[in-house]
Design a protein around this motif. Structure first.
Motif, mmCIF file in Angstrom:
data_model
loop_
_atom_site.group_PDB
_atom_site.id
_atom_site.type_symbol
_atom_site.label_atom_id
_atom_site.label_comp_id
_atom_site.label_asym_id
_atom_site.label_seq_id
_atom_site.Cartn_x
_atom_site.Cartn_y
_atom_site.Cartn_z
ATOM 1 N N HIS A 61 46.120 -34.713 41.650
ATOM 2 C CA HIS A 61 44.962 -34.215 42.403
ATOM 3 C C HIS A 61 45.317 -33.878 43.846
ATOM 4 C CE1 HIS A 61 41.826 -35.997 39.441
ATOM 5 N NE2 HIS A 61 42.191 -34.774 39.110
ATOM 6 N N ASP A 62 46.343 -34.515 44.396
ATOM 7 C CA ASP A 62 46.780 -34.238 45.763
ATOM 8 C C ASP A 62 47.811 -33.116 45.844
ATOM 9 O OD1 ASP A 62 45.119 -36.207 46.824
ATOM 10 O OD2 ASP A 62 46.679 -37.758 46.770
ATOM 11 N N SER A 63 48.180 -32.552 44.707
ATOM 12 C CA SER A 63 49.222 -31.521 44.686
ATOM 13 C C SER A 63 48.663 -30.156 45.085
ATOM 14 C CB SER A 63 49.859 -31.437 43.297
ATOM 15 O OG SER A 63 48.964 -30.793 42.399
ATOM 16 N N PRO A 64 49.532 -29.260 45.553
ATOM 17 C CA PRO A 64 49.099 -27.898 45.905
ATOM 18 C C PRO A 64 48.522 -27.124 44.715
ATOM 19 C CG PRO A 64 51.308 -28.335 46.757
ATOM 20 C CD PRO A 64 50.937 -29.496 45.869
ATOM 21 N N MET A 65 48.881 -27.507 43.508
ATOM 22 C CA MET A 65 48.353 -26.820 42.326
ATOM 23 C C MET A 65 46.839 -26.925 42.231
ATOM 24 S SD MET A 65 50.936 -27.436 39.185
ATOM 25 C CE MET A 65 51.673 -28.944 39.774
ATOM 26 N N MET A 66 46.284 -28.029 42.728
ATOM 27 C CA MET A 66 44.833 -28.197 42.642
ATOM 28 C C MET A 66 44.108 -27.108 43.417
ATOM 29 S SD MET A 66 44.066 -30.449 40.479
ATOM 30 C CE MET A 66 42.321 -30.330 40.805
ATOM 31 N N GLN A 67 44.668 -26.678 44.538
ATOM 32 C CA GLN A 67 44.049 -25.586 45.298
ATOM 33 C C GLN A 67 44.063 -24.303 44.481
ATOM 34 O OE1 GLN A 67 42.407 -25.873 48.171
ATOM 35 N NE2 GLN A 67 41.834 -23.736 47.999
ATOM 36 N N GLN A 68 45.167 -24.027 43.803
ATOM 37 C CA GLN A 68 45.252 -22.836 42.940
ATOM 38 C C GLN A 68 44.217 -22.908 41.825
ATOM 39 O OE1 GLN A 68 49.420 -23.222 41.818
ATOM 40 N NE2 GLN A 68 49.885 -21.365 42.987
ATOM 41 N N ILE A 69 44.088 -24.079 41.218
ATOM 42 C CA ILE A 69 43.129 -24.246 40.122
ATOM 43 C C ILE A 69 41.708 -24.015 40.625
ATOM 44 C CG2 ILE A 69 42.135 -25.908 38.494
ATOM 45 C CD1 ILE A 69 44.988 -27.194 38.398
ATOM 46 N N MET A 70 41.378 -24.601 41.771
ATOM 47 C CA MET A 70 40.023 -24.444 42.302
ATOM 48 C C MET A 70 39.733 -22.991 42.675
ATOM 49 S SD MET A 70 39.313 -28.018 44.369
ATOM 50 C CE MET A 70 40.538 -27.707 45.620
ATOM 51 N N GLU A 71 40.724 -22.292 43.225
ATOM 52 C CA GLU A 71 40.542 -20.874 43.565
ATOM 53 C C GLU A 71 40.308 -20.037 42.312
ATOM 54 O OE1 GLU A 71 43.967 -19.863 45.915
ATOM 55 O OE2 GLU A 71 43.255 -21.040 47.634
ATOM 56 N N GLY A 85 51.964 -19.782 35.101
ATOM 57 C CA GLY A 85 52.903 -20.898 35.015
ATOM 58 C C GLY A 85 52.331 -22.211 35.536
ATOM 59 N N ILE A 86 51.050 -22.223 35.876
ATOM 60 C CA ILE A 86 50.438 -23.441 36.395
ATOM 61 C C ILE A 86 50.400 -24.521 35.313
ATOM 62 C CG2 ILE A 86 48.336 -24.436 37.369
ATOM 63 C CD1 ILE A 86 47.789 -21.626 38.608
ATOM 64 N N VAL A 87 50.081 -24.130 34.091
ATOM 65 C CA VAL A 87 50.011 -25.100 32.996
ATOM 66 C C VAL A 87 51.373 -25.753 32.775
ATOM 67 C CG1 VAL A 87 49.658 -25.345 30.502
ATOM 68 C CG2 VAL A 87 48.019 -24.032 31.871
ATOM 69 N N ASP A 88 52.430 -24.953 32.731
ATOM 70 C CA ASP A 88 53.765 -25.532 32.537
ATOM 71 C C ASP A 88 54.144 -26.457 33.689
ATOM 72 O OD1 ASP A 88 54.247 -24.355 30.068
ATOM 73 O OD2 ASP A 88 55.235 -22.597 30.942
ATOM 74 N N ALA A 89 53.760 -26.085 34.905
ATOM 75 C CA ALA A 89 54.071 -26.927 36.067
ATOM 76 C C ALA A 89 53.339 -28.263 35.982
ATOM 77 C CB ALA A 89 53.708 -26.193 37.361
ATOM 78 N N ILE A 90 52.093 -28.232 35.548
ATOM 79 C CA ILE A 90 51.336 -29.480 35.408
ATOM 80 C C ILE A 90 51.948 -30.342 34.314
ATOM 81 C CG2 ILE A 90 49.112 -30.461 34.716
ATOM 82 C CD1 ILE A 90 47.846 -27.963 36.125
ATOM 83 N N ARG A 91 52.307 -29.723 33.206
ATOM 84 C CA ARG A 91 52.918 -30.486 32.110
ATOM 85 C C ARG A 91 54.232 -31.137 32.526
ATOM 86 N NH1 ARG A 91 51.727 -25.904 27.530
ATOM 87 N NH2 ARG A 91 49.563 -26.524 27.102
ATOM 88 N N ALA A 92 54.907 -30.547 33.509
ATOM 89 C CA ALA A 92 56.182 -31.087 33.981
ATOM 90 C C ALA A 92 56.008 -32.195 35.015
ATOM 91 C CB ALA A 92 57.031 -29.958 34.577
ATOM 92 N N GLU A 93 54.791 -32.408 35.499
ATOM 93 C CA GLU A 93 54.558 -33.447 36.492
ATOM 94 C C GLU A 93 54.778 -34.824 35.879
ATOM 95 O OE1 GLU A 93 51.333 -32.744 39.671
ATOM 96 O OE2 GLU A 93 50.570 -31.777 37.856
ATOM 97 N N LYS A 94 55.325 -35.718 36.686
ATOM 98 C CA LYS A 94 55.547 -37.090 36.240
ATOM 99 C C LYS A 94 54.200 -37.723 35.896
ATOM 100 C CE LYS A 94 57.574 -41.467 37.519
ATOM 101 N NZ LYS A 94 58.194 -42.266 38.558
ATOM 102 N N GLY A 95 54.114 -38.294 34.704
ATOM 103 C CA GLY A 95 52.909 -38.983 34.275
ATOM 104 C C GLY A 95 51.972 -38.150 33.428
ATOM 105 N N ASN A 96 52.228 -36.843 33.304
ATOM 106 C CA ASN A 96 51.363 -36.032 32.457
ATOM 107 C C ASN A 96 51.722 -36.259 30.999
ATOM 108 O OD1 ASN A 96 50.929 -33.144 30.948
ATOM 109 N ND2 ASN A 96 49.262 -33.709 32.325
ATOM 110 N N ILE A 97 50.702 -36.497 30.199
ATOM 111 C CA ILE A 97 50.888 -36.703 28.764
ATOM 112 C C ILE A 97 50.458 -35.461 27.993
ATOM 113 C CG2 ILE A 97 50.160 -38.073 26.763
ATOM 114 C CD1 ILE A 97 49.644 -40.389 28.782
ATOM 115 N N THR A 98 49.301 -34.943 28.346
ATOM 116 C CA THR A 98 48.742 -33.778 27.657
ATOM 117 C C THR A 98 48.011 -32.904 28.658
ATOM 118 O OG1 THR A 98 48.351 -35.082 25.658
ATOM 119 C CG2 THR A 98 47.144 -33.023 25.836
ATOM 120 N N TYR A 99 48.200 -31.611 28.535
ATOM 121 C CA TYR A 99 47.417 -30.633 29.289
ATOM 122 C C TYR A 99 47.263 -29.455 28.346
ATOM 123 C CZ TYR A 99 45.579 -28.229 33.381
ATOM 124 O OH TYR A 99 44.754 -27.595 34.279
#
Length: 110
Positions: free
Chosen positions: A69-79, A27-41
């Motif tokens: 980039h400052d969101s907690p999701m970035m840690q998940q992505i890097m892991e 569900g990380i992709v859907d969460a990123i797409r829901a972030e304010k300012g995201n146009i495409t992921y």
């Protein structure tokens, strides 16, 4: 104007595609797409290279990208990236969709 980052994830043994699938499944992709300012992921797979996945990641502006980039999701992505032992090639573009020359527009079908 938008900022688009193309990220080529390179791996072995299908790991780049497994990474992309896990990003979707968790569900990380859907969460990123829901972030304010995201146009495409969106992930794409080059036909000639089964060990690479292309991520096209677009944001309305640098502020939206910085917040992402400052969101907690970035840690998940890097892991996940580390777990799949992926390496990256990155290209960054500033979009110019308002001033497409008329000569170029003749080739665009919408």
């Amino acid at each position: 104007m938008a900022i688009t980052v193309n990220i080529y994830y390179h791996g072995t043994n299908g790991n780049a595609r497994k990474f992309a699938q896990e990003m979707v499944d968790r569900g990380i992709v859907d969460a990123i797409r829901a972030e304010k300012g995201n146009i495409t992921y969106a992930y794409f797979f080059p036909m000639e290279d089964e060990e690479t996945v292309l991520l096209i990641d677009s944001w309305t502006d640098q502020k939206a990208l910085d917040i992402h980039h400052d969101s907690p999701m970035m840690q998940q992505i890097m892991e996940l990236r580390d777990a799949y032992d992926l390496h990256m090639q990155v290209e960054r573009y500033i979009s110019d969709t308002n001033d497409i020359p008329s000569k170029d527009q003749q080739f665009i079908k919408v």
